[in-house]
Design a protein around this motif. Structure first.
Motif, PDB file in Angstrom:
ATOM      1  N   GLU A  40     -15.131  15.765  14.455  1.00 15.13           N
ATOM      2  CA  GLU A  40     -16.499  15.394  14.840  1.00 15.13           C
ATOM      3  C   GLU A  40     -16.732  15.663  16.325  1.00 15.13           C
ATOM      4  N   GLU A  41     -15.747  15.300  17.154  1.00 13.42           N
ATOM      5  CA  GLU A  41     -15.877  15.525  18.590  1.00 13.42           C
ATOM      6  C   GLU A  41     -15.856  17.019  18.916  1.00 13.42           C
ATOM      7  N   ALA A  42     -15.035  17.774  18.184  1.00 11.82           N
ATOM      8  CA  ALA A  42     -14.992  19.224  18.385  1.00 11.82           C
ATOM      9  C   ALA A  42     -16.346  19.849  18.064  1.00 11.82           C
ATOM     10  N   GLU A  43     -17.009  19.345  17.028  1.00 12.09           N
ATOM     11  CA  GLU A  43     -18.326  19.873  16.663  1.00 12.09           C
ATOM     12  C   GLU A  43     -19.338  19.616  17.775  1.00 12.09           C
ATOM     13  N   ARG A  44     -19.309  18.404  18.345  1.00 14.81           N
ATOM     14  CA  ARG A  44     -20.239  18.090  19.437  1.00 14.81           C
ATOM     15  C   ARG A  44     -19.959  18.971  20.664  1.00 14.81           C
ATOM     16  N   SER A  45     -18.680  19.214  20.935  1.00 10.70           N
ATOM     17  CA  SER A  45     -18.313  20.050  22.084  1.00 10.70           C
ATOM     18  C   SER A  45     -18.804  21.479  21.889  1.00 10.70           C
ATOM     19  N   LEU A  46     -18.633  22.008  20.688  1.00  9.53           N
ATOM     20  CA  LEU A  46     -19.073  23.376  20.420  1.00  9.53           C
ATOM     21  C   LEU A  46     -20.595  23.477  20.459  1.00  9.53           C
ATOM     22  N   HIS A  47     -21.277  22.410  20.068  1.00  9.94           N
ATOM     23  CA  HIS A  47     -22.744  22.421  20.152  1.00  9.94           C
ATOM     24  C   HIS A  47     -23.187  22.609  21.599  1.00  9.94           C
ATOM     25  N   ASP A  48     -22.527  21.892  22.534  1.00  9.78           N
ATOM     26  CA  ASP A  48     -22.860  22.048  23.947  1.00  9.78           C
ATOM     27  C   ASP A  48     -22.635  23.486  24.399  1.00  9.78           C
ATOM     28  N   ALA A  49     -21.499  24.062  24.000  1.00 12.16           N
ATOM     29  CA  ALA A  49     -21.179  25.433  24.403  1.00 12.16           C
ATOM     30  C   ALA A  49     -22.189  26.429  23.816  1.00 12.16           C
ATOM     31  N   ILE A  50     -22.571  26.219  22.573  1.00 12.66           N
ATOM     32  CA  ILE A  50     -23.557  27.105  21.929  1.00 12.66           C
ATOM     33  C   ILE A  50     -24.887  27.046  22.679  1.00 12.66           C
ATOM     34  N   MET A  51     -25.296  25.842  23.087  1.00  7.26           N
ATOM     35  CA  MET A  51     -26.566  25.689  23.793  1.00  7.26           C
ATOM     36  C   MET A  51     -26.572  26.436  25.120  1.00  7.26           C
ATOM     37  N   ILE A  52     -25.489  26.327  25.897  1.00  6.38           N
ATOM     38  CA  ILE A  52     -25.489  26.990  27.210  1.00  6.38           C
ATOM     39  C   ILE A  52     -25.426  28.500  27.054  1.00  6.38           C
ATOM     40  N   VAL A  53     -24.696  28.995  26.050  1.00  5.06           N
ATOM     41  CA  VAL A  53     -24.622  30.443  25.832  1.00  5.06           C
ATOM     42  C   VAL A  53     -25.983  30.972  25.387  1.00  5.06           C
ATOM     43  N   ARG A  54     -26.666  30.235  24.510  1.00  7.52           N
ATOM     44  CA  ARG A  54     -27.995  30.665  24.059  1.00  7.52           C
ATOM     45  C   ARG A  54     -28.974  30.722  25.232  1.00  7.52           C
TER      46      ARG A  54
END
Length: 519
Positions: free
Chosen positions: A343-357
């Protein structure tokens, strides 16, 4: 002309309270500062670098008003402040545009490398920071796969407990967990190359009449014709699905045991009760269209992919569509030892996806970590010295307010804000201009080159934050009179008290103990 100069006469109801002038302005400022104090501790990477910067706007607006308060108390007219703040805002935005660096015009490999470093910076402070390079490249590939599509749900995330982090993988297409299936499913083929895909939003089940349906027959033999009609309807639907040429049939609604066996006998894979989100992602990736009827199915509504297979991932079985022609979707399958970790990994990847987008969509970036705020503050202080009059003081106060961002980042990270800000002021004051990209380094408690460390934020986010905060502060400063009716206030208070009656010990209607039912 004389009539236009007559003072306005406003008639108010008895008991109405009116407040105007300096006390009202100061009251408004105090209220806004209270709101800013509530949200200031949430300032951090998620809001100032990845999200939409709402916390930054509130903090800046609160600080602008805080700096304006002494001037209002000294009798300065609010319109003078508003005029100077808007001038300072315009100068600040122009400076941001001047300092912004474009990442356009680079080759795909260079761009992927830069974006991966941005993602790695975001992930470095997360739980999965130990594998940040592994996940950073995965995030960049996923964002590039959806292209210009603004729908974030086109990047799916599926969580499968078990294994380790490096067992996670990216599907350039769609992957979803095997749905509920009936007998006969195991006889269906589990792998196809270049199959046609039929997407449905109908039930493929034998449906009987409702319990309260009434049919009157004059001849008992007619009953069999009714039963046969029910079977003919479902067989007609299945036959049309087969004739369409599809080798994979997916439906959002149920596919019953009869249909499952029917498709298995004809070497067709089927899955029912596919979620709406997964079905739409398959449609976007394969180029197919979801159908609400099986009549007149043409090739144009069928999707396709290079490879479809059902694979075992941990203890789960996944349907995987890869090599899709449209390629506007991707799926990250996360593995890990515990549910909480995934669950925490998913939240972390969401942050990374947002900044890359954001970095991909808005190709100009500025240094983060409070660097751009300190540089604008230095520039405005320098510009203020060229102005004769009160505006010099007001623009100076605006410049001072911008320092709230690096100061708050230091406070939230547990560092000495005064010491760090003094270092930043000294660095940004260098005549060579080499100190412009320096911001707060939350890893060491000192200062560092934010550009070199890939701590970036899109220029459009900073411009919008400055613009919105200035306008919000000017709006509050322009309100110098309020009229309120105590009676309406007391009525609202009673209504709120009534609504809260169900909390704590409960209102009269909900008194009692245990599980007893209300009579």
């Amino acid at each position: 002309m004389a009539s236009m100069m007559q003072p306005q006469i406003i008639l108010l109801k008895e008991g109405t309270d009116t407040s105007q002038g300096k006390p009202q302005l100061i009251s408004n400022i105090n209220a806004c500062m209270a709101v800013a104090d509530v949200v200031r501790t949430t300032l951090g990477p998620r809001d100032s670098e990845v999200g939409d910067g709402t916390t930054t706007v509130v903090l800046l607006a609160g600080e602008f008003l805080k700096e304006a308060k002494p001037f209002i108390e000294d009798g300065v007219h609010s319109q003078n402040l508003i005029r100077s703040y808007r001038t300072a805002s315009h100068l600040a935005i122009e400076k941001v545009k001047e300092l912004a660096v474009s990442i356009e015009g680079k080759s795909l490999e260079e761009k992927k490398n830069l974006l991966a470093k941005c993602a790695a910076t975001t992930l470095s402070s997360k739980l999965i920071g130990g594998e940040k390079e592994f996940f950073a490249s995965m995030v960049v590939d996923a964002v590039l796969a959806i292209g210009n599509d603004d729908r974030l749900n086109m990047i799916g995330m599926k969580k499968v407990p078990g294994g380790n982090m490096r067992d996670s993988f990216l599907v350039n297409g769609v992957a979803f967990k095997k749905t509920f299936s009936y007998a006969g499913f195991e006889q269906q083929p589990k792998k196809f190359e270049n199959p046609k895909i039929l997407l449905l939003n109908i039930e493929l089940e034998l449906k009987s009449e409702k319990e309260n349906a009434e049919i009157r027959l004059s001849d008992p033999l007619q009953y069999q014709s009714i039963v046969d009609a029910e079977w003919n309807i479902i067989y007609d639907k299945l036959d049309k699905c087969v004739k369409s040429g599809a080798k994979v049939v997916l439906s959002r609604l149920a596919i019953g045991d009869l249909a499952t066996q029917y498709f298995a006998d004809r070497d067709i894979f089927c899955a029912g009760r596919v979620t709406e989100e997964d079905l739409q992602r398959v449609a976007a990736a394969s180029g197919g269209t979801v159908q609400t009827t099986v009549n007149n199915i043409i090739d144009e509504v069928l999707g396709t992919c290079e490879l479809f297979e059902e694979s075992q991932v941990g203890n789960e079985r996944f349907n995987i569509f890869s090599g899709c022609p449209s390629g506007r979707t991707a799926t990250i399958v996360l593995r890990g030892g515990a549910d909480q970790f995934i669950e925490e990994a998913e939240r972390s990847l969401h942050d990374a996806i947002m900044i890359v987008r954001r970095a991909l969509k808005n190709s100009t970036v500025v240094a983060g970590g409070g660097a751009i705020d300190m540089e604008i503050s230095r520039y405005l202080r320098q510009h203020a010295r060229t102005i004769a009059g009160k505006s010099q003081l007001f623009i100076n106060s605006y410049a001072k307010a911008l320092e709230v961002i690096p100061r708050q980042l230091c406070d939230n990270a547990g560092f000495d804000a005064t010491d760090v800000l003094n270092k930043l002021r000294q660095k940004h004051a260098l005549p060579s201009g080499e100190g412009a990209p320096y911001g707060v380094d939350i890893n060491t408690g000192g200062i560092a080159d934010s550009f070199a460390n890939f701590v970036w934020e899109p220029a459009v986010v900073k411009i919008n934050a400055i613009n919105a905060a200035t306008e919000a502060a000017c709006l509050v400063l322009s309100v110098d009179e309020t009229i309120k009716n105590p009676k309406s206030e007391s009525a609202q208070g009673e209504a709120a008290a009534g609504a809260m009656g169900g909390r704590g010990r409960g209102g009269a209607a909900f008194r009692g103990r245990g599980r007893g039912m209300r009579r």
